[in-house]
Write a protein that holds these residues in place. Structure first.
Motif, PDB file in Angstrom:
ATOM      1  N   THR A  37       0.859  -1.187   0.000  1.00  0.00           N
ATOM      2  CA  THR A  37       0.000   0.000   0.000  1.00  0.00           C
ATOM      3  C   THR A  37       0.899   1.242   0.000  1.00  0.00           C
ATOM      4  OG1 THR A  37      -0.110  -0.261   2.375  1.00  0.00           O
ATOM      5  CG2 THR A  37      -1.987  -1.088   1.121  1.00  0.00           C
ATOM      6  N   GLY A  38       0.329   2.401   0.231  1.00  0.00           N
ATOM      7  CA  GLY A  38       1.110   3.640   0.176  1.00  0.00           C
ATOM      8  C   GLY A  38       1.021   4.233  -1.230  1.00  0.00           C
ATOM      9  N   SER A  39       1.657   5.379  -1.424  1.00  0.00           N
ATOM     10  CA  SER A  39       1.576   6.077  -2.711  1.00  0.00           C
ATOM     11  C   SER A  39       2.453   5.411  -3.763  1.00  0.00           C
ATOM     12  CB  SER A  39       2.056   7.519  -2.554  1.00  0.00           C
ATOM     13  OG  SER A  39       1.540   8.093  -1.392  1.00  0.00           O
ATOM     14  N   THR A  40       3.568   4.844  -3.323  1.00  0.00           N
ATOM     15  CA  THR A  40       4.596   4.395  -4.259  1.00  0.00           C
ATOM     16  C   THR A  40       4.121   3.356  -5.282  1.00  0.00           C
ATOM     17  OG1 THR A  40       6.243   4.882  -2.582  1.00  0.00           O
ATOM     18  CG2 THR A  40       6.933   3.452  -4.389  1.00  0.00           C
ATOM     19  N   PRO A  41       3.387   2.308  -4.874  1.00  0.00           N
ATOM     20  CA  PRO A  41       3.036   1.282  -5.870  1.00  0.00           C
ATOM     21  C   PRO A  41       1.912   1.689  -6.823  1.00  0.00           C
ATOM     22  CG  PRO A  41       2.482   0.544  -3.630  1.00  0.00           C
ATOM     23  CD  PRO A  41       2.974   1.937  -3.517  1.00  0.00           C
ATOM     24  N   GLY A 131       7.475  -0.693  -1.043  1.00  0.00           N
ATOM     25  CA  GLY A 131       7.902   0.695  -0.958  1.00  0.00           C
ATOM     26  C   GLY A 131       8.940   0.777   0.153  1.00  0.00           C
ATOM     27  N   ILE A 132       9.448   1.938   0.409  1.00  0.00           N
ATOM     28  CA  ILE A 132      10.364   2.103   1.549  1.00  0.00           C
ATOM     29  C   ILE A 132      10.005   3.404   2.262  1.00  0.00           C
ATOM     30  CG2 ILE A 132      12.185   3.186   0.126  1.00  0.00           C
ATOM     31  CD1 ILE A 132      14.230   1.652   1.991  1.00  0.00           C
ATOM     32  N   GLY A 133       9.990   3.347   3.580  1.00  0.00           N
ATOM     33  CA  GLY A 133       9.661   4.546   4.353  1.00  0.00           C
ATOM     34  C   GLY A 133      10.863   5.468   4.456  1.00  0.00           C
ATOM     35  N   HIS A 137      11.960   1.770   6.658  1.00  0.00           N
ATOM     36  CA  HIS A 137      11.145   0.569   6.883  1.00  0.00           C
ATOM     37  C   HIS A 137      10.657  -0.031   5.567  1.00  0.00           C
ATOM     38  CE1 HIS A 137       7.373   3.297   7.284  1.00  0.00           C
ATOM     39  NE2 HIS A 137       7.301   2.695   6.134  1.00  0.00           N
ATOM     40  N   GLY A 139       7.485  -2.895   4.453  1.00  0.00           N
ATOM     41  CA  GLY A 139       6.296  -3.290   5.189  1.00  0.00           C
ATOM     42  C   GLY A 139       6.199  -2.269   6.302  1.00  0.00           C
ATOM     43  N   ARG A 166      -1.328  12.090   6.588  1.00  0.00           N
ATOM     44  CA  ARG A 166      -2.012  12.699   5.447  1.00  0.00           C
ATOM     45  C   ARG A 166      -3.241  11.900   5.004  1.00  0.00           C
ATOM     46  NH1 ARG A 166       2.337   9.801   3.297  1.00  0.00           N
ATOM     47  NH2 ARG A 166       2.084   8.896   1.211  1.00  0.00           N
ATOM     48  N   LYS A 201      13.131  10.085  -0.546  1.00  0.00           N
ATOM     49  CA  LYS A 201      13.486   8.676  -0.348  1.00  0.00           C
ATOM     50  C   LYS A 201      14.956   8.402  -0.652  1.00  0.00           C
ATOM     51  CE  LYS A 201       9.293   7.399   0.752  1.00  0.00           C
ATOM     52  NZ  LYS A 201       8.414   6.535   0.009  1.00  0.00           N
TER      53      LYS A 201
HETATM   54  P1  PGA Z   1       4.756   5.684   0.502  1.00  0.00           P
HETATM   55  O1  PGA Z   1       5.094   4.799   1.767  1.00  0.00           O
HETATM   56  O2  PGA Z   1       4.736   4.744  -0.650  1.00  0.00           O
HETATM   57  O3  PGA Z   1       3.384   6.253   0.753  1.00  0.00           O
HETATM   58  O4  PGA Z   1       5.818   6.696   0.399  1.00  0.00           O
HETATM   59  C1  PGA Z   1       6.116   3.851   1.669  1.00  0.00           C
HETATM   60  C2  PGA Z   1       6.219   3.133   2.989  1.00  0.00           C
HETATM   61  O5  PGA Z   1       5.964   3.748   4.032  1.00  0.00           O
HETATM   62  O6  PGA Z   1       6.554   1.940   2.975  1.00  0.00           O
END
Ligand code: PGA
Length: 259
Positions: A37-41, A131-133, A137, A139, A166, A201
């Protein structure tokens, strides 16, 4: 070393990864996708809509990475809702075959083991989207996570709660706990595809791909995987020391290899 592919835009990344996923589904109609999930995928899911149109996807299976604990599954920001809205419905997947960790408090004590068992029963994940935080992180494995960890409950960092505020009315509404596939779980997927876009990122990507293996940067676990592909735009690639080498390698890659 993980393979790094530097693309010009999130749309180009989406098209590249979607092509790989379509090839996987063509080779195996009941392929198991690891969904993020998140914006990236989102560009991947967007590209898949067009590429999968007209194909039979009724057998495709999927496992989401994580879910908030204690959120109502019908809440628009539960990951169950997000996966349904962004992936299951637009791609026409069978909702019965798409799994999301169960964040219900009543059953949370065994929800991790239940999820591990479901992944195992499916034969494991073929291709895991990640994705990557900003804190590194993957997951919801926050800094300090064991590289051998399995699906379990974690406490979200303040940073992650701020990043995700957000999607909610305020940070106070962002749950404190999550249930997430562990780093060990993720590493068992047969192919990891980590995407990242934007300057924000860049540090996390450089640390994950080129930095030391460390629990402080959970994304560095990808270095342990035999088939990890990192797809980034120029901004997210901007702190990679070997960026020119990655460009050169990809430009000279035999087409049959895919990613
Ligand atoms: P984002 O989040 O795709 O919304 O930037 C990535 C994540 O937190 O793994």
């Amino acid at each position: 070393m993980a393979e790094v592919v530097i693309v010009e835009s999130p749309e180009a990344a989406g098209a590249l990864v979607a092509t790989e996923i379509v090839e996987l589904i063509d080779s195996r109609s009941d392929a198991v996708l690891g969904l993020a999930t998140g914006s990236t995928p989102l560009p991947v899911y967007q590209a898949l809509r067009a590429k999968l149109a007209g194909r039979d996807v009724s057998q495709v299976r999927g496992f989401a990475l994580d879910e908030y604990v204690g959120i109502d599954p019908s809440h628009p920001e539960s990951y169950r809702s997000v996966i349904t809205r962004e992936v299951v419905e637009p791609l026409g997947l069978d909702p019965e075959r798409i799994h999301v960790p169960n964040g219900a408090e009543a059953t949370i004590q065994h929800a991790g083991e239940d999820y591990e068992a479901a992944i195992e029963a499916a034969g494991g994940v073929d291709l895991q989207i990640l994705g990557i935080g900003t804190d590194g992180h993957i997951g919801f494995n926050e800094p300090g996570s064991s590289f051998a960890s399995r699906t379990r409950v974690k406490t979200l960092t303040e940073q992650t709660r701020e990043d995700n505020a957000r999607f909610f009315d305020s940070i106070d509404d962002v749950p404190m706990h999550c249930i997430t596939q562990g780093l060990g779980t993720i590493l068992r997927a047969r192919h990891l595809v980590l995407l990242a876009f934007g300057e924000g990122k860049a540090d996390a990507v450089a640390a994950a791909v080129e930095g030391p293996l460390t629990a402080l940067l959970p994304g560095s676990a990808i270095q342990l995987h035999p088939h990890a592909t990192i797809v980034v735009d120029e901004a997210a690639a901007s702190r990679l020391q070997l960026a020119d080498y990655y460009r050169y390698t990809f430009a000279n890659k035999p087409a049959w290899q895919g990613i």
